[in-house]
Design a protein around this motif. Structure first.
Motif, PDB file in Angstrom:
ATOM      1  N   GLN A 266     -29.609  32.760   1.415  1.00 54.95           N
ATOM      2  CA  GLN A 266     -28.875  32.668   2.680  1.00 54.95           C
ATOM      3  C   GLN A 266     -28.332  31.249   2.901  1.00 54.95           C
ATOM      4  OE1 GLN A 266     -31.603  34.376   5.446  1.00 54.95           O
ATOM      5  NE2 GLN A 266     -30.196  36.026   5.997  1.00 54.95           N
ATOM      6  N   GLN A 267     -29.132  30.256   2.503  1.00 53.85           N
ATOM      7  CA  GLN A 267     -28.720  28.863   2.683  1.00 53.85           C
ATOM      8  C   GLN A 267     -27.576  28.479   1.760  1.00 53.85           C
ATOM      9  OE1 GLN A 267     -32.009  26.228   2.083  1.00 53.85           O
ATOM     10  NE2 GLN A 267     -32.854  26.638   4.117  1.00 53.85           N
ATOM     11  N   THR A 268     -27.739  28.808   0.465  1.00 51.58           N
ATOM     12  CA  THR A 268     -26.778  28.279  -0.523  1.00 51.58           C
ATOM     13  C   THR A 268     -25.690  29.280  -0.880  1.00 51.58           C
ATOM     14  OG1 THR A 268     -28.038  29.151  -2.372  1.00 51.58           O
ATOM     15  CG2 THR A 268     -28.641  26.950  -1.582  1.00 51.58           C
ATOM     16  N   ARG A 269     -25.980  30.561  -0.791  1.00 51.57           N
ATOM     17  CA  ARG A 269     -25.097  31.644  -1.270  1.00 51.57           C
ATOM     18  C   ARG A 269     -24.746  31.455  -2.749  1.00 51.57           C
ATOM     19  NH1 ARG A 269     -24.613  35.553   3.080  1.00 51.57           N
ATOM     20  NH2 ARG A 269     -25.623  34.319   4.649  1.00 51.57           N
ATOM     21  N   MET A 270     -25.585  30.751  -3.477  1.00 52.60           N
ATOM     22  CA  MET A 270     -25.297  30.527  -4.896  1.00 52.60           C
ATOM     23  C   MET A 270     -25.810  31.698  -5.722  1.00 52.60           C
ATOM     24  SD  MET A 270     -23.647  27.807  -5.415  1.00 52.60           S
ATOM     25  CE  MET A 270     -23.907  27.192  -7.070  1.00 52.60           C
ATOM     26  N   PRO A 271     -24.937  32.282  -6.566  1.00 54.27           N
ATOM     27  CA  PRO A 271     -25.416  33.329  -7.478  1.00 54.27           C
ATOM     28  C   PRO A 271     -26.630  32.817  -8.257  1.00 54.27           C
ATOM     29  CG  PRO A 271     -23.042  33.138  -7.617  1.00 54.27           C
ATOM     30  CD  PRO A 271     -23.504  32.003  -6.734  1.00 54.27           C
ATOM     31  N   LEU A 272     -27.435  33.737  -8.657  1.00 57.29           N
ATOM     32  CA  LEU A 272     -28.699  33.515  -9.393  1.00 57.29           C
ATOM     33  C   LEU A 272     -29.872  33.191  -8.457  1.00 57.29           C
ATOM     34  CD1 LEU A 272     -27.750  31.371 -12.570  1.00 57.29           C
ATOM     35  CD2 LEU A 272     -27.062  33.675 -11.986  1.00 57.29           C
ATOM     36  N   SER A 273     -29.559  32.710  -7.235  1.00 54.32           N
ATOM     37  CA  SER A 273     -30.681  32.408  -6.348  1.00 54.32           C
ATOM     38  C   SER A 273     -31.032  33.620  -5.479  1.00 54.32           C
ATOM     39  CB  SER A 273     -30.347  31.209  -5.450  1.00 54.32           C
ATOM     40  OG  SER A 273     -29.337  31.565  -4.523  1.00 54.32           O
ATOM     41  N   TYR A 274     -30.389  34.730  -5.775  1.00 55.04           N
ATOM     42  CA  TYR A 274     -30.591  35.944  -4.972  1.00 55.04           C
ATOM     43  C   TYR A 274     -31.971  36.568  -5.199  1.00 55.04           C
ATOM     44  CZ  TYR A 274     -30.152  40.773  -3.450  1.00 55.04           C
ATOM     45  OH  TYR A 274     -30.373  41.980  -2.854  1.00 55.04           O
ATOM     46  N   LYS A 275     -32.660  36.880  -4.133  1.00 53.92           N
ATOM     47  CA  LYS A 275     -33.958  37.604  -4.229  1.00 53.92           C
ATOM     48  C   LYS A 275     -34.016  38.630  -3.114  1.00 53.92           C
ATOM     49  CE  LYS A 275     -36.939  34.143  -6.370  1.00 53.92           C
ATOM     50  NZ  LYS A 275     -36.083  32.944  -6.382  1.00 53.92           N
ATOM     51  N   PRO A 276     -33.997  39.920  -3.468  1.00 56.03           N
ATOM     52  CA  PRO A 276     -34.012  40.947  -2.415  1.00 56.03           C
ATOM     53  C   PRO A 276     -35.384  41.076  -1.759  1.00 56.03           C
ATOM     54  CG  PRO A 276     -34.167  41.968  -4.563  1.00 56.03           C
ATOM     55  CD  PRO A 276     -34.007  40.491  -4.826  1.00 56.03           C
ATOM     56  N   ASN A 277     -35.388  41.496  -0.515  1.00 58.65           N
ATOM     57  CA  ASN A 277     -36.666  41.812   0.141  1.00 58.65           C
ATOM     58  C   ASN A 277     -37.218  43.102  -0.467  1.00 58.65           C
ATOM     59  OD1 ASN A 277     -36.517  39.615   1.806  1.00 58.65           O
ATOM     60  ND2 ASN A 277     -35.413  40.714   3.427  1.00 58.65           N
ATOM     61  N   CYS A 278     -38.490  43.076  -0.815  1.00 62.24           N
ATOM     62  CA  CYS A 278     -39.054  44.241  -1.527  1.00 62.24           C
ATOM     63  C   CYS A 278     -39.602  45.246  -0.517  1.00 62.24           C
ATOM     64  CB  CYS A 278     -40.164  43.788  -2.462  1.00 62.24           C
ATOM     65  SG  CYS A 278     -39.532  42.654  -3.679  1.00 62.24           S
ATOM     66  N   ILE A 279     -38.822  46.245  -0.236  1.00 59.69           N
ATOM     67  CA  ILE A 279     -39.258  47.225   0.764  1.00 59.69           C
ATOM     68  C   ILE A 279     -39.818  48.494   0.110  1.00 59.69           C
ATOM     69  CG2 ILE A 279     -37.632  46.390   2.513  1.00 59.69           C
ATOM     70  CD1 ILE A 279     -35.920  48.889   1.860  1.00 59.69           C
TER      71      ILE A 279
END
Ligand SMILES: C[S@@+](CC[C@H](N)C(=O)[O-])C[C@H]1O[C@@H](n2cnc3c(N)ncnc32)[C@H](O)[C@@H]1O
Length: 393
Positions: A266-279
């Motif tokens: 959310q802070q950087t919007r940089m690809p590769l830093s994406y981590k989904p919430n595990c629901i």
């Protein structure tokens, strides 16, 4: 002489418009004419489902010599395993009275070395030696609590005496109650527990395991954390212990109830830093290997055991998690309810080998099943048996 039912066979392929029931009918009437028609159809038809039906119908005919020669000359180059299965099926059935088919069946099984043929052989052999309906035997009538490591305590339970296992094992070292030296050690221990479960579960019944990936804490900012795909490894453990995969149900939780992992992205919007919430968590549905269909397990109960009309039609179950002040990872009761409803019958003996606070046992009693619970933590055992409902072995 029977009339030529399919004159178009003598013309070109594209004119053949047959349905599966028509081909089945050709197989049901055993005659030289039908056999010849079916052999011609085999050469002319391209559609794999129709061709498969043709092979099945050929197998129902009675001229063994022609059928044997047909299979022998086509099975190795027919190009589709679905066709091979049908030919092998004919070898099994005709092999009961005809040694040449029996020998050919052995040859095919060895040549293809295929799991479906192996299963067909096991089912067929079992059927030859076991006839009639099996009676339902209920070994335990009172709830049982087994205190200690399930690898040892399950030895107190008779083999083949449990009708359902549902459990949530420790997720490696994610919670306070476990402290394995390594992931390898953890998997080794889990395997021993699953083998103990296999012994007590009735043939053909279900073991259902709730697990999901976990992440280890980082030892410092300069080190990467390790994420463990526990459910992938559990697949191997379960299959090596003697169960086979049936389904994977996803337990879906409200996003507000799980840890937020979106921050960095959310802070950087940089690809590769994406981590989904595990629901989601996996509900792994496996069946104990048995050389017979589920129908045989179901046939032990009469129709009055059928469930009510409302049911969950998809593999995603939306259920909110539950918090408990005494145990950090309890089942929501609703999850237990659904498992008990779909995978056990009233009166069955049901086991949770990693019982924790005993939620599964509680719901099992409410739903008129007899629970057996294993728990090695003394505090949780006392919690389970607060009301003295369980016989302790
Ligand atoms: C994820 S918790 C289960 C929670 C449970 N589903 C509930 O609703 O409370 C796993 C439990 O397994 C227990 N456990 C771990 N290894 C065990 C073993 N080998 N034998 C018996 N219990 C064990 C732990 O003490 C822990 O309470």
């Amino acid at each position: 002489m029977q009339e030529n039912l399919f004159p178009e066979l003598d013309d070109c392929k594209k004119d053949i418009q047959l349905t599966i029931p028509e081909i089945k009918n050709l197989g049901l009437v055993r005659s030289e004419e039908n056999l010849q028609t079916l052999l011609k159809l085999y050469d002319k038809i391209d559609d794999i489902d129709l061709k498969r039906e043709v092979v099945s119908s050929i197998g129902r005919q009675k001229n063994d010599k022609i059928i044997f020669d047909f299979i022998k000359s086509h099975v190795y180059n027919c190009g589709f395993m679905d066709i091979v299965y049908q030919m092998y099926r004919t070898c099994l059935y005709k092999g009961r009275t005809n040694a040449a088919f029996k020998e050919l069946g052995v040859e095919l099984k060895e040549y293809f070395n295929n799991e479906v043929l192996d299963k067909m052989y096991d089912y067929f052999s079992y059927k030859q030696s076991h006839t009639g309906k099996k009676n339902r035997v209920i070994k335990y009538q009172n709830p049982i609590l087994l205190r200690g490591n399930n690898v040892e305590t399950l030895n107190k339970i008779d083999e083949n005496s449990v009708q359902l296992i549902f459990t949530s094992p420790p997720y490696y070292n994610a919670k306070i109650y476990s402290n394995y030296h390594s992931y390898k050690d953890y998997l080794k221990d889990m395997f021993q527990s699953l083998k103990a479960c296999h012994r007590v579960l009735e043939d053909g019944r279900f073991i259902i395991v709730n697990v999901s990936p976990v992440i280890s804490k980082r030892a410092g900012r300069e080190f990467e954390s390790i994420r463990y795909p526990i459910h992938f490894d559990f697949h191997n453990l379960l299959t090596c212990a003697g169960f086979y995969f049936v389904d994977e149900i996803q337990w879906i939780k409200p996003e507000s109830s799980v840890k937020n992992r979106n921050g960095g992205y959310q802070q950087t919007r940089m690809p590769l830093s994406y981590k989904p919430n595990c629901i989601n968590e996996s509900i792994m549905v496996y069946r104990k290997n048995a050389p017979f269909l589920l129908d045989k397990n179901i046939a032990m109960y009469d129709k009055s055991f059928a469930c009510d009309e409302k049911f969950d039609s998809s593999s995603c179950w939306y259920i909110a998690p539950t918090a408990n002040k005494n145990h950090p990872a309890v089942f929501p009761k609703e999850l237990c309810r659904r498992i008990l409803k779909y995978y056990s019958f009233r009166g069955d003996v049901v086991l949770d080998p990693f019982a924790g606070s005993g939620t599964f046992g509680e719901v099992a009693i409410e739903m008129k099943r007899t629970p057996i619970l294993c728990e090695q933590n003394e505090f949780y055992c006392d919690l389970i048996n607060e009301d003295n409902i369980y016989v302790q072995l």
